[in-house]
Design an enzyme around this catalytic site. Sequence first.
Site, short mmCIF file in Angstrom:
data_model
loop_
_atom_site.label_atom_id
_atom_site.label_comp_id
_atom_site.label_asym_id
_atom_site.label_seq_id
_atom_site.Cartn_x
_atom_site.Cartn_y
_atom_site.Cartn_z
N CYS A 141 0.81 -1.23 0.00
CA CYS A 141 0.00 0.00 0.00
C CYS A 141 0.84 1.27 0.00
O CYS A 141 0.30 2.35 -0.20
CB CYS A 141 -0.97 0.00 1.18
SG CYS A 141 -0.18 0.24 2.79
N HIS A 162 -2.43 11.08 16.08
CA HIS A 162 -2.84 10.33 14.90
C HIS A 162 -1.66 9.52 14.37
O HIS A 162 -0.56 10.05 14.19
CB HIS A 162 -3.33 11.30 13.82
CG HIS A 162 -3.61 10.65 12.51
ND1 HIS A 162 -4.78 9.95 12.26
CD2 HIS A 162 -2.87 10.58 11.38
CE1 HIS A 162 -4.74 9.49 11.02
NE2 HIS A 162 -3.59 9.87 10.47
N HIS A 182 -4.47 4.49 9.90
CA HIS A 182 -5.77 3.83 9.88
C HIS A 182 -5.60 2.32 9.90
O HIS A 182 -4.54 1.81 9.51
CB HIS A 182 -6.57 4.24 8.64
CG HIS A 182 -6.99 5.67 8.68
ND1 HIS A 182 -6.18 6.69 8.25
CD2 HIS A 182 -8.14 6.25 9.11
CE1 HIS A 182 -6.80 7.84 8.42
NE2 HIS A 182 -8.00 7.61 8.94
N ASP A 238 -8.33 -5.71 5.72
CA ASP A 238 -7.92 -6.35 4.46
C ASP A 238 -6.49 -6.89 4.51
O ASP A 238 -5.81 -6.96 3.50
CB ASP A 238 -8.08 -5.37 3.29
CG ASP A 238 -7.23 -4.11 3.45
OD1 ASP A 238 -6.45 -4.02 4.42
OD2 ASP A 238 -7.35 -3.22 2.59
N ARG A 270 -4.90 -4.74 8.72
CA ARG A 270 -3.75 -4.00 8.18
C ARG A 270 -3.73 -2.63 8.84
O ARG A 270 -4.51 -1.75 8.51
CB ARG A 270 -3.86 -3.85 6.66
CG ARG A 270 -2.76 -2.96 6.06
CD ARG A 270 -2.83 -2.90 4.54
NE ARG A 270 -4.11 -2.47 4.02
CZ ARG A 270 -4.41 -1.21 3.66
NH1 ARG A 270 -3.51 -0.26 3.76
NH2 ARG A 270 -5.61 -0.93 3.19
N CYS A 311 -2.23 0.53 8.81
CA CYS A 311 -1.52 1.32 7.80
C CYS A 311 -1.02 2.59 8.49
O CYS A 311 -1.80 3.50 8.75
CB CYS A 311 -2.48 1.61 6.66
SG CYS A 311 -1.77 2.48 5.29
#
Length: 136
Positions: free
Chosen positions: A67, A104, A107, A111, A120, A122
Amino acid sequence: MSSQPIELSDAELRERLTPAEYAVLREADTERPWTGELLDEERAGLYTCKACGNELFAAGTKFDSGCGWPSFYESVNPEAVTLLPDLSLGIERTEVRCARCDSHLGHVFPDGVGTPTGDRYCMNSLALNFTADDEA
């Protein structure tokens, strides 16, 4: 390190972080894919929150998701991160925040095909520090 919540002042964070790190950690920005310095990190070690040092991900849970961001299939413990609904792009996503300083991180998506959890996480490289086991 404890995941016990702490408060960091805006001034302290601006002094501690680069402008790009601050934008990701405190303003929920996202670094461009394929640009993060931790994307290709393969050594054994530990990933921590760049803002507060909270232990987040063990290197053994990192995988190549294709990704463009470092991906993990689980956090070091469920209390290390906070998961929140995120509808900011008009789609339903789950934001991952540091449970200790509420920064933060990225996310999580359901998947993570072929991983033990199917998840996952990410993450933005700019939100993480990495310490290799041989440096600890």
